[in-house]
Design an enzyme around this catalytic site. Structure first.
Site, PDB file in Angstrom:
ATOM      1  N   ARG A 120       0.803  -1.241   0.000  1.00  0.00           N
ATOM      2  CA  ARG A 120       0.000   0.000   0.000  1.00  0.00           C
ATOM      3  C   ARG A 120       0.828   1.279   0.000  1.00  0.00           C
ATOM      4  O   ARG A 120       0.347   2.335   0.418  1.00  0.00           O
ATOM      5  CB  ARG A 120      -1.001   0.014   1.159  1.00  0.00           C
ATOM      6  CG  ARG A 120      -2.021  -1.097   1.047  1.00  0.00           C
ATOM      7  CD  ARG A 120      -3.327  -0.764   1.735  1.00  0.00           C
ATOM      8  NE  ARG A 120      -4.207  -1.921   1.667  1.00  0.00           N
ATOM      9  CZ  ARG A 120      -4.256  -2.883   2.575  1.00  0.00           C
ATOM     10  NH1 ARG A 120      -3.500  -2.814   3.652  1.00  0.00           N
ATOM     11  NH2 ARG A 120      -5.073  -3.901   2.425  1.00  0.00           N
ATOM     12  N   LYS A 142       3.664  11.121 -11.750  1.00  0.00           N
ATOM     13  CA  LYS A 142       2.871  10.237 -12.614  1.00  0.00           C
ATOM     14  C   LYS A 142       3.628   8.931 -12.749  1.00  0.00           C
ATOM     15  O   LYS A 142       4.773   8.907 -13.216  1.00  0.00           O
ATOM     16  CB  LYS A 142       2.699  10.854 -14.003  1.00  0.00           C
ATOM     17  CG  LYS A 142       1.497  11.743 -14.133  1.00  0.00           C
ATOM     18  CD  LYS A 142       1.213  12.008 -15.616  1.00  0.00           C
ATOM     19  CE  LYS A 142       0.044  12.930 -15.802  1.00  0.00           C
ATOM     20  NZ  LYS A 142      -0.238  13.157 -17.232  1.00  0.00           N
ATOM     21  N   GLU A 184      10.473  17.300 -25.590  1.00  0.00           N
ATOM     22  CA  GLU A 184       9.742  17.746 -24.392  1.00  0.00           C
ATOM     23  C   GLU A 184      10.220  19.140 -23.975  1.00  0.00           C
ATOM     24  O   GLU A 184       9.439  19.952 -23.477  1.00  0.00           O
ATOM     25  CB  GLU A 184       9.931  16.756 -23.228  1.00  0.00           C
ATOM     26  CG  GLU A 184       9.385  15.357 -23.469  1.00  0.00           C
ATOM     27  CD  GLU A 184       7.855  15.243 -23.357  1.00  0.00           C
ATOM     28  OE1 GLU A 184       7.199  16.234 -22.981  1.00  0.00           O
ATOM     29  OE2 GLU A 184       7.327  14.158 -23.666  1.00  0.00           O
ATOM     30  N   GLU A 236      -4.042  16.354 -12.516  1.00  0.00           N
ATOM     31  CA  GLU A 236      -4.454  16.588 -13.895  1.00  0.00           C
ATOM     32  C   GLU A 236      -5.957  16.759 -14.057  1.00  0.00           C
ATOM     33  O   GLU A 236      -6.584  16.130 -14.911  1.00  0.00           O
ATOM     34  CB  GLU A 236      -3.946  15.436 -14.792  1.00  0.00           C
ATOM     35  CG  GLU A 236      -3.960  15.816 -16.275  1.00  0.00           C
ATOM     36  CD  GLU A 236      -3.252  14.789 -17.154  1.00  0.00           C
ATOM     37  OE1 GLU A 236      -2.047  14.612 -16.987  1.00  0.00           O
ATOM     38  OE2 GLU A 236      -3.910  14.191 -18.017  1.00  0.00           O
ATOM     39  N   ARG A 240      -2.755  20.813 -15.540  1.00  0.00           N
ATOM     40  CA  ARG A 240      -1.706  19.830 -15.828  1.00  0.00           C
ATOM     41  C   ARG A 240      -1.896  19.185 -17.205  1.00  0.00           C
ATOM     42  O   ARG A 240      -0.932  18.724 -17.818  1.00  0.00           O
ATOM     43  CB  ARG A 240      -1.639  18.756 -14.738  1.00  0.00           C
ATOM     44  CG  ARG A 240      -0.450  17.823 -14.916  1.00  0.00           C
ATOM     45  CD  ARG A 240      -0.125  16.997 -13.701  1.00  0.00           C
ATOM     46  NE  ARG A 240       1.026  16.140 -13.990  1.00  0.00           N
ATOM     47  CZ  ARG A 240       1.685  15.420 -13.102  1.00  0.00           C
ATOM     48  NH1 ARG A 240       1.330  15.458 -11.848  1.00  0.00           N
ATOM     49  NH2 ARG A 240       2.711  14.677 -13.453  1.00  0.00           N
ATOM     50  N   HIS A 247       0.899  15.131 -27.213  1.00  0.00           N
ATOM     51  CA  HIS A 247       0.898  13.765 -26.699  1.00  0.00           C
ATOM     52  C   HIS A 247      -0.298  12.940 -27.172  1.00  0.00           C
ATOM     53  O   HIS A 247      -0.186  11.720 -27.275  1.00  0.00           O
ATOM     54  CB  HIS A 247       0.979  13.759 -25.170  1.00  0.00           C
ATOM     55  CG  HIS A 247       2.360  14.022 -24.668  1.00  0.00           C
ATOM     56  ND1 HIS A 247       3.018  15.226 -24.867  1.00  0.00           N
ATOM     57  CD2 HIS A 247       3.251  13.237 -23.991  1.00  0.00           C
ATOM     58  CE1 HIS A 247       4.213  15.165 -24.323  1.00  0.00           C
ATOM     59  NE2 HIS A 247       4.388  13.975 -23.785  1.00  0.00           N
ATOM     60  N   HIS A 251       0.823   9.737 -28.801  1.00  0.00           N
ATOM     61  CA  HIS A 251       0.493   8.411 -28.257  1.00  0.00           C
ATOM     62  C   HIS A 251      -0.086   7.505 -29.335  1.00  0.00           C
ATOM     63  O   HIS A 251       0.153   6.303 -29.338  1.00  0.00           O
ATOM     64  CB  HIS A 251      -0.509   8.540 -27.114  1.00  0.00           C
ATOM     65  CG  HIS A 251       0.123   8.944 -25.806  1.00  0.00           C
ATOM     66  ND1 HIS A 251      -0.618   9.244 -24.691  1.00  0.00           N
ATOM     67  CD2 HIS A 251       1.419   9.089 -25.447  1.00  0.00           C
ATOM     68  CE1 HIS A 251       0.203   9.564 -23.706  1.00  0.00           C
ATOM     69  NE2 HIS A 251       1.442   9.482 -24.137  1.00  0.00           N
ATOM     70  N   HIS A 264       9.603   7.944 -27.680  1.00  0.00           N
ATOM     71  CA  HIS A 264       8.498   8.765 -27.175  1.00  0.00           C
ATOM     72  C   HIS A 264       8.602  10.210 -27.679  1.00  0.00           C
ATOM     73  O   HIS A 264       7.650  10.763 -28.232  1.00  0.00           O
ATOM     74  CB  HIS A 264       8.483   8.729 -25.644  1.00  0.00           C
ATOM     75  CG  HIS A 264       7.465   9.642 -25.027  1.00  0.00           C
ATOM     76  ND1 HIS A 264       6.114   9.410 -25.113  1.00  0.00           N
ATOM     77  CD2 HIS A 264       7.605  10.799 -24.329  1.00  0.00           C
ATOM     78  CE1 HIS A 264       5.453  10.374 -24.490  1.00  0.00           C
ATOM     79  NE2 HIS A 264       6.326  11.238 -23.999  1.00  0.00           N
TER      80      HIS A 264
END
Lengths: 360, 360
Positions: A120, A142, A184, A236, A240, A247, A251, A264
């Site tokens: 956890r 993230k 980026e 987000e 954000r 992207h 993606h 990427h």
């Protein structure tokens, strides 16, 4: 050493940026002597940097286990998650242990995700080794892994205990990966900071030749820009999302090629260009600015046209699964000038198709 | 209807407790018409209750998908996690979807865990159907799945949007499962509330005969006690550990039998008894109180002795992996009187072995 503090409501953590950071006393704070850690890295980095980091940790008095994952985006999956968890359990790591992610986005995202779900939730430290992870993936919490049906579909928000950005790693980074990371960097400039864009235009040659002081400024600026966004909107829900410029389209390219043909940042570069043309069709951006951005991307050596293998229809199929979407509408982040982007929820599929067509 | 609000720093959510809750308008708030949901339940509950819940959701105007998982603790694993995630992706559920867990601890823990990691976190509603999940598992945001090397080793803290405790479900709950749930009820009384323990002694026959008003008080009191703990220490850094009375020993029994021969509450009942004798050896608790507690457990029909198959050595092997442990020391929660428990980090293995020996 540059130090940026990421202040969140429930916690805050430092980002350290400099050369030779691993030699600095207390760089692994709050870890202390006799703490257990699990160092996670990949098969490419292991022979180059693992022993140096390991040496630092051992000098620090920590009890270190290690796990080496095969290199590549295709290993950012549930199988690697289970491998890392089984390793931790087999070596009786309890919930006071700390994971140390030494690697690029794949290692960082995977290790952070396991840190968020092992017993956890346990601590983890990011030591990003690629430009892309130093300016983006390692900051902001993230984490996640890919699913065959979509990138980063499984994950969590789980902040690191600290981020150690050691610029020396960039000396051994393959050129194509360094260039990929720069997409980026350009993204931050287009999205948030016109002055930084101008600075990039002026200093791009120094950056490409790995001038370390230029890099120090460049990486620090990106981290500052990202930090500003994260402290406002960690999860987000609003601003954000702006970090996702390029992207949604990007993606789709990565998914189509199953994360193999394009890095990427290369996909994001093409994605940025499609976003630029989407903006143009919508009357948000003029062609002069578009050419100026494409010029910078090309100077860097980033791809700016869509590979012929992908049909425009395939794009839509993959874009529809993007996490930002709401009720089947495709959400896009689009530039309105160099230095400003906005969220658009309602772009019609025809406009998207037209923009895609302009980029072959 | 009883309503308990769980107030956390970053969020708060309601627990509703009553009969016929599914008929109440707005019971699924904040969900609204045309929201998508995925109802998750198991093969045992599905033929009894699924259509009633489904009917409520459809009446409410929601767009419902469903997934039925095989019944049993052994399906609380990574395979079920992947099955649920693949279902969500295949049906294009975005991050605005809501999972609805209709079931006991297995369904609740699994569904909550997937809610915490699907697209970095989505909403979920708990509709617990067993006594055990109504008084314990569904409240407090502990989610997770088992690993072959230990129970609940993979998980997260992820709070539900609401918890709907519909007492009607208890009418179709198998007797042995109802009894198993009562061990957690007794646990609350021993750990936090002497008066509640006395009330249980007086009302146990009414509880066992499913007198609904008695049950309403009983379940509400447990939820209140648990809520008090959670709002102080959501992430089990200190007082939440006290809820684990009987669980360190109990988990060892469950692990030994690979979650098959004993129900969770049955293992916890034996675990409580071992904890009582550990307290006695340490001079914390007198034999009169111990006999009084064992008497209540036996009156309920819960097991109070260790099955002969498990050697005392096996116990230690499994206990060493408990999540509460720190640096290889076994952490135990031990009663100091009826109504009070404390954390002990330093109990010697000899004392643990002696206590175990007393319970065959």
């Amino acid at each position: 050493m540059r130090k940026i503090i990421v202040n969140l409501n429930y916690a805050s953590y430092p980002i350290y940026i400099d050369f030779n950071l691993l030699n600095i006393k207390d760089i692994f704070y709050p870890l202390k002597k006799n703490d257990r850690v699990m160092l996670v890295t990949d098969t490419v980095l292991s022979p180059i940097w693992k022993n140096i980091v390991l040496g630092s940790l051992v000098d620090y008095g920590m009890i270190v286990d290690e796990l080496i994952i095969p290199d590549g985006e295709k290993y950012k999956n549930f199988v690697s998650v289970e491998l890392l968890i089984s390793n931790l359990l087999n070596k009786c790591h309890d919930r006071h242990t700390t994971l140390i992610a030494l690697g690029g986005g794949v290692i960082g995202d995977l290790t952070g995700f396991v840190a968020s779900i092992y017993q956890r939730g346990i601590r983890f430290i990011q030591i990003p080794t690629t430009l892309l992870s130093q300016v983006d993936a390692a900051i902001g919490g993230k984490t996640g892994v890919n699913h065959v049906l979509g990138k980063n579909m499984i994950g969590s928000f789980w902040q690191p205990t600290s981020v150690i950005i050691n610029l020396n790693f960039l000396n051994t980074l393959p050129k194509n990966q360094f260039i990929s990371g720069l997409s980026e960097v350009v993204k931050y400039a287009i999205a948030f900071d016109y002055d930084f864009f101008v600075w990039l235009e002026k200093n791009i040659n120094d950056i490409l030749s790995l001038n370390m002081n230029t890099l120090l400024y460049c990486v620090t600026r990106c981290c500052e820009l990202k930090k500003k966004i994260i402290v406002i909107d960690e999860r987000e829900n609003n601003c954000r999302m702006l970090l996702n410029l390029g992207h949604t389209y990007g993606h789709a390219i990565e998914s189509y090629f199953e994360y193999s043909s394009f890095l990427h940042g290369e996909s994001v570069s093409i994605g940025i260009v499609i976003a630029l043309y989407t903006s143009e069709i919508l009357g948000l951006l003029n062609i002069v600015d578009i050419k100026r951005i494409i010029n910078l991307l090309e100077k860097i050596g980033l791809p700016t046209i869509i590979p012929k293998e992908i049909s425009s229809r395939s794009f839509l199929k993959y874009m529809i699964r993007d996490k930002k979407n709401y009720f089947g509408q495709i959400t896009l982040i689009l530039p309105t000038s160099i230095g400003e982007v906005k969220v658009f929820n309602n772009v019609s599929k025809n406009i998207i198709m037209d923009a895609i067509q302009m980029c072959y």
